[in-house]
Every structure is written in structure tokens, then in C-alpha cells.
Design an enzyme around this catalytic site. Sequence first.
Site, short mmCIF file in Angstrom:
data_model
loop_
_atom_site.label_atom_id
_atom_site.label_comp_id
_atom_site.label_asym_id
_atom_site.label_seq_id
_atom_site.Cartn_x
_atom_site.Cartn_y
_atom_site.Cartn_z
CG HIS A 44 -1.85 1.18 1.22
ND1 HIS A 44 -3.03 1.17 0.54
CD2 HIS A 44 -1.74 2.40 1.79
CE1 HIS A 44 -3.62 2.35 0.71
NE2 HIS A 44 -2.86 3.11 1.46
CB CYS A 45 1.96 3.48 -2.59
SG CYS A 45 3.02 4.90 -2.86
#
Length: 98
Positions: A44-45
Amino acid sequence: VSTTENDVTARAGWRYCDLCSVYQPPSAVHCPDCNVCIEGYDHHCPWMGQCIGKKNFTSFMMFNCSWLFYLLYAIIWVTFLGQAGKKYQHNPPTELGG
């Protein structure tokens, strides 16, 4: 869903996600931040505000290349071109008139 469909998905390696209520492909993982299942989940960025997976990995790499290019540009500008501008600055007087 019939028993035959369950057998086919189980043999193919698909899993049922209780949180999303869908069948996941073998490479999918449920992201707790986005609360969705992502195929080819990488991470997850927080900077892109989304999960990085199979479908947007190219966009993620382009995003990284663009900010690295900008960082390199800024360093070159400050280091070399900023120093060249100092030659043309006006030198202030050393003493105030009197």
C-alpha cells in the site's frame, strides 16, 4: 454458488475473502488500508494513496521515476546552475557612506 463451482475455484488456487465476500485469485491479498482485494498485491503506497498491484505497477514505477528525475534536476540546478548565478550578483558596498 454450486458445489461444482467451489471445487473448480479451490483446485485453481482461488480463496474466498470473508472481508470482501469475493473469490481471490492465488496472487491476491486483502489490503487492510484500502479494504479491498488486490491481485498481484505488492504494497500500500501512502504517497499514491492506493495499493500497488498487478494492474498499476507500471504507473507506480513511472511515479517513482518522475520524482527521482525531479530530485536529480533540483540537485543539479542548485549545485551547478545556482553557483553560476553568483558570478553576476551585485557586490554590496563594504562601508556605509559617511
